[in-house]
Design an enzyme around this catalytic site. Structure first.
Site, short mmCIF file in Angstrom:
data_model
loop_
_atom_site.label_atom_id
_atom_site.label_comp_id
_atom_site.label_asym_id
_atom_site.label_seq_id
_atom_site.Cartn_x
_atom_site.Cartn_y
_atom_site.Cartn_z
N SER A 104 -66.14 33.42 -85.66
CA SER A 104 -66.70 33.22 -86.99
C SER A 104 -65.63 32.91 -88.02
O SER A 104 -65.88 32.98 -89.22
CB SER A 104 -67.45 34.49 -87.41
OG SER A 104 -66.57 35.60 -87.41
N CYS A 105 -64.42 32.58 -87.59
CA CYS A 105 -63.33 32.34 -88.54
C CYS A 105 -63.54 31.07 -89.34
O CYS A 105 -62.92 30.87 -90.37
CB CYS A 105 -61.99 32.25 -87.80
SG CYS A 105 -61.89 30.84 -86.68
#
Length: 258
Positions: A104-105
């Site tokens: 999810s970066c």
């Protein structure tokens, strides 16, 4: 629950209806023993699907890079396996590695945006599309759509000669899958995609344009209107794009002919 669908009419009456459903199952695509994608597709012409998908995704540079295609029905769907050689396999390993590392970066999103904006190759110099050939192909397309005639719920992609004669056609529940199957069929037949035009029953999204260009096509005709990005990509690549094809009219969006 009724055994059959019920057709309910505006006047309040109803009756059992005879309907057939278009097949849709998970199809896993594996190349060189690596799982690349699982697509929801119609389980027909899966060898063409595996071959065409590899070509339009850039996993293979040429049909000769693809070998040992094997199709197997398994408990929850189907698996299409193939071996790839050549420079295209670098993309295969990069994609598999990236998918394993996705989080999810937000970095994977940036990479995907950059991939979408990569320029397409310019299509070869080609002559203009004859609108009468488009009308001729449209008049015959339904004859090459048995799944659509049965279910009314499948997409088709066809390769047409310059005079509109339909040489190859493939169907699928997914418009992208139908295009991949057609590209695979052309590759298997040794058919030059630039020798005629591709006719798609689908909405003309940018992916349909990109698959056509990567398959070596120079002319694309679609039943529905294109998206703005599809138009941009077609113009940048020099692809002749005709859309909103009907039996009495067709819209020339981009004339890429020399």
């Amino acid at each position: 629950m009724p055994d059959k669908p019920i057709e309910v009419r505006k006047d309040g009456t109803s009756r059992p209806a005879e309907r057939s459903w278009v097949p849709e199952v998970p199809v896993a695509l594996e190349y060189n023993g690596l799982s690349y994608a699982v697509m929801m597709a119609t389980p027909s012409d899966l060898e063409d699907f595996a071959r065409g998908f590899a070509l339009t995704e850039g996993l293979a540079k040429a049909p000769s890079d693809i070998s040992d295609i094997a199709i197997a029905e398994v408990e929850h769907g189907w698996i299409a396996r193939a071996q790839l050689t050549g420079l295209g396999i670098d993309k295969l390993t990069e994609r598999v590695r990236a998918r394993v590392a996705e989080s999810s970066c937000g970095l994977c999103g940036i990479e995907n945006l950059e991939a979408v904006s990569q320029p397409l190759p310019r299509v070869p110099t080609h002559s203009a599309v004859d609108p009468q050939a488009i009308f001729a192909a449209l008049a015959k397309l339904r004859e090459h759509q048995p799944l659509t005639r049965e279910t009314g719920a499948a997409h088709a992609a066809a390769f047409c000669a310059p005079d509109g004669a339909i040489m190859h056609a493939r169907e699928d529940v997914g418009r992208h899958n139908a295009m991949d199957k057609l590209v695979g069929a052309l590759a298997a037949a040794g058919q030059d995609a630039s020798a005629g035009f591709i006719l798609s029953s689908a909405r003309c999204s940018y992916e349909i344009v990109e698959k056509a260009v990567r398959a070596g096509a120079t002319r694309l005709v679609t039943i529905s209107l294109p998206t703005s990005m599809a138009v941009e990509r077609a113009k940048a690549a020099g692809l002749s794009l005709w859309c909103l094809a009907r039996d009495d009219s067709v819209l020339c969006v981009n004339d890429g002919a020399a």
